[in-house]
Design an enzyme around this catalytic site. Structure first.
Site, PDB file in Angstrom:
ATOM      1  N   SER A 127     -16.248  -1.849  26.759  1.00 49.91           N
ATOM      2  CA  SER A 127     -16.672  -2.437  25.481  1.00 49.91           C
ATOM      3  C   SER A 127     -15.600  -3.314  24.850  1.00 49.91           C
ATOM      4  CB  SER A 127     -17.004  -1.291  24.517  1.00 49.91           C
ATOM      5  OG  SER A 127     -17.107  -1.767  23.192  1.00 49.91           O
ATOM      6  N   GLU A 129     -15.038  -3.242  21.902  1.00 52.86           N
ATOM      7  CA  GLU A 129     -14.406  -2.377  20.896  1.00 52.86           C
ATOM      8  C   GLU A 129     -12.994  -1.980  21.344  1.00 52.86           C
ATOM      9  OE1 GLU A 129     -15.726  -1.664  17.917  1.00 52.86           O
ATOM     10  OE2 GLU A 129     -14.421  -0.032  17.259  1.00 52.86           O
ATOM     11  N   TYR A 151     -14.160   6.092  19.412  1.00 50.70           N
ATOM     12  CA  TYR A 151     -15.017   5.502  20.449  1.00 50.70           C
ATOM     13  C   TYR A 151     -14.218   4.505  21.288  1.00 50.70           C
ATOM     14  CZ  TYR A 151     -18.503   2.288  22.418  1.00 50.70           C
ATOM     15  OH  TYR A 151     -19.232   1.478  23.261  1.00 50.70           O
TER      16      TYR A 151
HETATM   17  P1  NAP Z   1     -27.533   3.538  23.514  1.00 54.44           P
HETATM   18  O1  NAP Z   1     -28.818   2.835  23.268  1.00 54.44           O
HETATM   19  O2  NAP Z   1     -26.904   4.299  22.388  1.00 54.44           O
HETATM   20  O3  NAP Z   1     -27.718   4.518  24.760  1.00 54.44           O
HETATM   21  C1  NAP Z   1     -26.762   5.504  25.057  1.00 54.44           C
HETATM   22  C2  NAP Z   1     -27.297   6.338  26.198  1.00 54.44           C
HETATM   23  O4  NAP Z   1     -26.332   7.349  26.519  1.00 54.44           O
HETATM   24  C3  NAP Z   1     -28.599   7.076  25.878  1.00 54.44           C
HETATM   25  O5  NAP Z   1     -29.469   6.965  26.949  1.00 54.44           O
HETATM   26  C4  NAP Z   1     -28.145   8.516  25.716  1.00 54.44           C
HETATM   27  O6  NAP Z   1     -29.133   9.454  26.056  1.00 54.44           O
HETATM   28  C5  NAP Z   1     -27.035   8.558  26.750  1.00 54.44           C
HETATM   29  N1  NAP Z   1     -26.165   9.710  26.582  1.00 54.44           N
HETATM   30  C6  NAP Z   1     -25.574  10.154  25.443  1.00 54.44           C
HETATM   31  N2  NAP Z   1     -24.900  11.289  25.680  1.00 54.44           N
HETATM   32  C7  NAP Z   1     -25.070  11.585  26.993  1.00 54.44           C
HETATM   33  C8  NAP Z   1     -24.643  12.650  27.831  1.00 54.44           C
HETATM   34  N3  NAP Z   1     -23.898  13.657  27.360  1.00 54.44           N
HETATM   35  N4  NAP Z   1     -24.999  12.629  29.130  1.00 54.44           N
HETATM   36  C9  NAP Z   1     -25.773  11.629  29.620  1.00 54.44           C
HETATM   37  N5  NAP Z   1     -26.221  10.613  28.881  1.00 54.44           N
HETATM   38  C10 NAP Z   1     -25.876  10.587  27.575  1.00 54.44           C
HETATM   39  O7  NAP Z   1     -26.412   2.513  24.018  1.00 54.44           O
HETATM   40  P2  NAP Z   1     -26.591   1.041  24.653  1.00 54.44           P
HETATM   41  O8  NAP Z   1     -26.499   0.036  23.555  1.00 54.44           O
HETATM   42  O9  NAP Z   1     -27.729   1.031  25.572  1.00 54.44           O
HETATM   43  O10 NAP Z   1     -25.213   0.918  25.464  1.00 54.44           O
HETATM   44  C11 NAP Z   1     -25.119   1.325  26.818  1.00 54.44           C
HETATM   45  C12 NAP Z   1     -23.655   1.535  27.171  1.00 54.44           C
HETATM   46  O11 NAP Z   1     -22.938   0.318  26.968  1.00 54.44           O
HETATM   47  C13 NAP Z   1     -22.924   2.572  26.327  1.00 54.44           C
HETATM   48  O12 NAP Z   1     -21.973   3.194  27.160  1.00 54.44           O
HETATM   49  C14 NAP Z   1     -22.227   1.754  25.271  1.00 54.44           C
HETATM   50  O13 NAP Z   1     -21.090   2.449  24.781  1.00 54.44           O
HETATM   51  C15 NAP Z   1     -21.861   0.530  26.071  1.00 54.44           C
HETATM   52  N6  NAP Z   1     -21.732  -0.717  25.319  1.00 54.44           N
HETATM   53  C16 NAP Z   1     -22.754  -1.136  24.533  1.00 54.44           C
HETATM   54  C17 NAP Z   1     -22.639  -2.342  23.874  1.00 54.44           C
HETATM   55  C18 NAP Z   1     -23.748  -2.863  22.984  1.00 54.44           C
HETATM   56  O14 NAP Z   1     -23.485  -3.773  22.180  1.00 54.44           O
HETATM   57  N7  NAP Z   1     -24.967  -2.364  23.125  1.00 54.44           N
HETATM   58  C19 NAP Z   1     -21.475  -3.139  24.025  1.00 54.44           C
HETATM   59  C20 NAP Z   1     -20.468  -2.667  24.865  1.00 54.44           C
HETATM   60  C21 NAP Z   1     -20.602  -1.471  25.524  1.00 54.44           C
HETATM   61  P3  NAP Z   1     -30.029  10.267  24.964  1.00 54.44           P
HETATM   62  O15 NAP Z   1     -31.328   9.556  24.892  1.00 54.44           O
HETATM   63  O16 NAP Z   1     -30.154  11.609  25.587  1.00 54.44           O
HETATM   64  O17 NAP Z   1     -29.265  10.263  23.688  1.00 54.44           O
HETATM   65  O1  G4F Z   2     -23.624  -2.619  14.689  1.00 50.87           O
HETATM   66  P1  G4F Z   2     -22.349  -1.866  14.665  1.00 50.87           P
HETATM   67  O2  G4F Z   2     -22.430  -0.426  14.348  1.00 50.87           O
HETATM   68  O3  G4F Z   2     -21.636  -2.182  16.040  1.00 50.87           O
HETATM   69  P2  G4F Z   2     -20.133  -2.004  16.559  1.00 50.87           P
HETATM   70  O4  G4F Z   2     -19.357  -1.057  15.727  1.00 50.87           O
HETATM   71  O5  G4F Z   2     -19.560  -3.370  16.703  1.00 50.87           O
HETATM   72  O6  G4F Z   2     -20.350  -1.326  17.979  1.00 50.87           O
HETATM   73  C1  G4F Z   2     -21.333  -1.810  18.884  1.00 50.87           C
HETATM   74  O7  G4F Z   2     -20.755  -2.808  19.684  1.00 50.87           O
HETATM   75  C2  G4F Z   2     -19.666  -2.353  20.527  1.00 50.87           C
HETATM   76  C3  G4F Z   2     -19.154  -3.579  21.300  1.00 50.87           C
HETATM   77  O8  G4F Z   2     -18.179  -4.234  20.533  1.00 50.87           O
HETATM   78  C4  G4F Z   2     -20.209  -1.289  21.460  1.00 50.87           C
HETATM   79  F1  G4F Z   2     -19.228  -0.881  22.311  1.00 50.87           F
HETATM   80  C5  G4F Z   2     -20.733  -0.117  20.637  1.00 50.87           C
HETATM   81  O9  G4F Z   2     -21.295   0.870  21.528  1.00 50.87           O
HETATM   82  C6  G4F Z   2     -21.825  -0.619  19.703  1.00 50.87           C
HETATM   83  O10 G4F Z   2     -22.923  -1.027  20.494  1.00 50.87           O
HETATM   84  O11 G4F Z   2     -21.364  -2.516  13.564  1.00 50.87           O
HETATM   85  C7  G4F Z   2     -21.043  -3.896  13.599  1.00 50.87           C
HETATM   86  C8  G4F Z   2     -20.265  -4.277  12.339  1.00 50.87           C
HETATM   87  C9  G4F Z   2     -19.076  -3.353  12.043  1.00 50.87           C
HETATM   88  O12 G4F Z   2     -17.977  -4.130  11.681  1.00 50.87           O
HETATM   89  C10 G4F Z   2     -19.519  -2.525  10.862  1.00 50.87           C
HETATM   90  O13 G4F Z   2     -18.472  -2.106   9.995  1.00 50.87           O
HETATM   91  O14 G4F Z   2     -21.138  -4.156  11.219  1.00 50.87           O
HETATM   92  C11 G4F Z   2     -20.438  -3.522  10.169  1.00 50.87           C
HETATM   93  N1  G4F Z   2     -21.402  -2.875   9.260  1.00 50.87           N
HETATM   94  C12 G4F Z   2     -21.519  -3.156   7.935  1.00 50.87           C
HETATM   95  N2  G4F Z   2     -22.447  -2.358   7.394  1.00 50.87           N
HETATM   96  C13 G4F Z   2     -22.244  -1.890   9.576  1.00 50.87           C
HETATM   97  C14 G4F Z   2     -22.907  -1.562   8.399  1.00 50.87           C
HETATM   98  N3  G4F Z   2     -22.510  -1.269  10.749  1.00 50.87           N
HETATM   99  C15 G4F Z   2     -23.453  -0.298  10.756  1.00 50.87           C
HETATM  100  N4  G4F Z   2     -23.756   0.316  11.914  1.00 50.87           N
HETATM  101  N5  G4F Z   2     -24.127   0.062   9.616  1.00 50.87           N
HETATM  102  C16 G4F Z   2     -23.888  -0.525   8.403  1.00 50.87           C
HETATM  103  O15 G4F Z   2     -24.479  -0.170   7.404  1.00 50.87           O
END
Ligand code: NAP
Ligand code: G4F
Length: 345
Positions: A127, A129, A151
């Protein structure tokens, strides 16, 4: 027929990746945790041919069992506690699943392949992050990490374990450093979906305001459907490597509000947005913007969707959901609407 195992198949990326792999002719297996996981019906509805296997990233024997059952050529490790905000409240659980879970899956592959790790290709969902308090702009594969949340720290651990298994055991292990990616399937806890859902409900008179934290944070937001393609491309290369996946364009939460409210004809959105100090993070990632040049040149990958159309698609989707909610109609799930509205163009 190639075979793939996806952890996190119930999540946003897991669903898009399963669809992609099925379209490419894969037999797809998905790891599902819990004895009655409420997200399983959605998986069965969207990708009915995915074969579900019980397992948890906290439980090594279950991972070995899933690998033995699936006999995958490729493993995509997407499972994680993925909500950064929650990771301060549950830092230990986050470390256990998001961090140590990666090591557990790598060890499970080691055991499953009898120490011939190269037989199974591995993708780790790293990520942006990890860049945290960014050392340079834009961020590349060479930018040092400075994570700002439990995280982010857990993801750095998973990233370096992936690199280490590649260097130590010859694993075909790739780490995709993905910047934020969104879609109509995004969880409601993330800011894009919280905003698009809130805006749709405000437009239809179902709620008055959205309560948010920091509006100045900037993110490089892309479309999840584009990003899962990059995951697959990484595992098709002869040599494993790490890649930044990003659009190269950054926007603030304020910009997100502008586009989302504009979509429903509201120009002056101040009266609809409140801020709550409790939603500010103990340590913020102020600015993310990625340079995906390496992925462009070596994978031939580039994002197809841009910010405005992504946000508009999400608002349109949430309007359709909110209309159904307003009319109290039951039967079809929000994902029927996802299919109709599709992804951003
Ligand atoms: P998501 O919608 O929150 O999905 C997370 C998945 O992880 C869910 O299927 C959840 O299953 C599963 N999980 C949680 N705890 C687990 C456990 N103990 N054992 C097995 N599975 C488990 O996340 P996403 O946005 O699809 O992201 C996918 C991956 O990419 C994550 O690793 C995230 O950190 C990473 N990532 C995401 C972004 C982004 O912007 N979306 C960016 C960078 C990296 P349940 O249904 O059981 O909760
Ligand atoms: O949507 P967010 O919660 O995403 P964040 O923290 O960037 O993380 C996501 O992207 C990561 C990749 O860079 C992934 F690895 C991670 O798993 C996840 O998918 O927050 C985005 C921004 C932050 O700066 C937060 O402080 O939005 C700001 N924000 C402001 N108000 C808020 C809120 N975020 C959330 N979730 N809720 C609010 O009310």
């Amino acid at each position: 027929m190639p075979r793939a195992l996806i952890t996190g198949v119930t999540g946003q990326d897991g669903l898009y990746l399963a669809e992609l792999l099925i379209a490419k002719g894969y037999e797809v297996f998905g790891l599902v945790r819990g004895q009655n996981n409420p997200r399983v019906p959605r998986v069965k509805q969207i990708v009915p041919s995915v074969r579900l296997l019980d397992g948890d990233l906290r439980d090594l024997p279950s991972l070995i069992g899933a690998l033995d059952a699936a006999q995958p050529d490729e493993v995509y490790n997407l499972g994680a506690v993925s909500f950064v905000g929650m990771s301060w409240q549950q830092a230990e659980l986050t470390s256990e699943i998001t961090g140590i879970g990666v090591l557990r899956m790598l060890e499970a592959i080691q055991i499953h392949t009898h120490n011939e790790m190269g037989r199974v290709r591995f993708y780790q969902a790293s990520s942006s992050e990890m860049f945290g308090k960014v050392r340079e702009v834009p961020q590349t594969e060479a930018t040092p990490f400075h994570p700002r949340s439990p995280y982010g720290v857990a993801k750095v651990f998973g990233h370096f374990m992936t690199v280490n298994y590649r260097e130590s055991y010859g694993a075909h292990a790739c780490s995709g450093i993905l910047f934020n990616h969104e879609s109509p399937r995004r969880g409601h806890e993330f800011v894009t979906r919280k905003v698009t859902r809130g805006v749709a409900r405000i437009a239809l008179g179902l709620q008055d305001r959205i309560t948010l934290g920091n509006l100045e944070a900037r993110r490089d937001w892309g479309f999840a459907g584009d990003y899962v393609e990059a995951m697959w491309l990484m595992l098709q290369q002869a040599e494993p490597d790490d890649y930044v996946i990003a659009t190269g364009v950054t926007h603030s939460v304020r910009d997100l509000l502008d586009v989302a409210f504009h979509r429903v004809g509201i120009g002056d959105w101040d009266r609809h947005v409140a801020q709550d100090p409790r939603l500010f993070r103990p340590a913020e990632v102020d600015l993310l913007v990625g340079d995906a040049s390496k992925a462009r040149s070596l994978l031939g990958w580039k994002p197809r969707s841009e910010f405005r159309s992504l946000v508009e698609t999400m608002v349109d989707h949430d309007l359709a959901v909110a209309r159904r909610e307003r009319h109290g109609s039951a039967g079809r799930s929000p994902d029927d609407v996802v299919r109709q509205t599709g992804g951003p163009g």
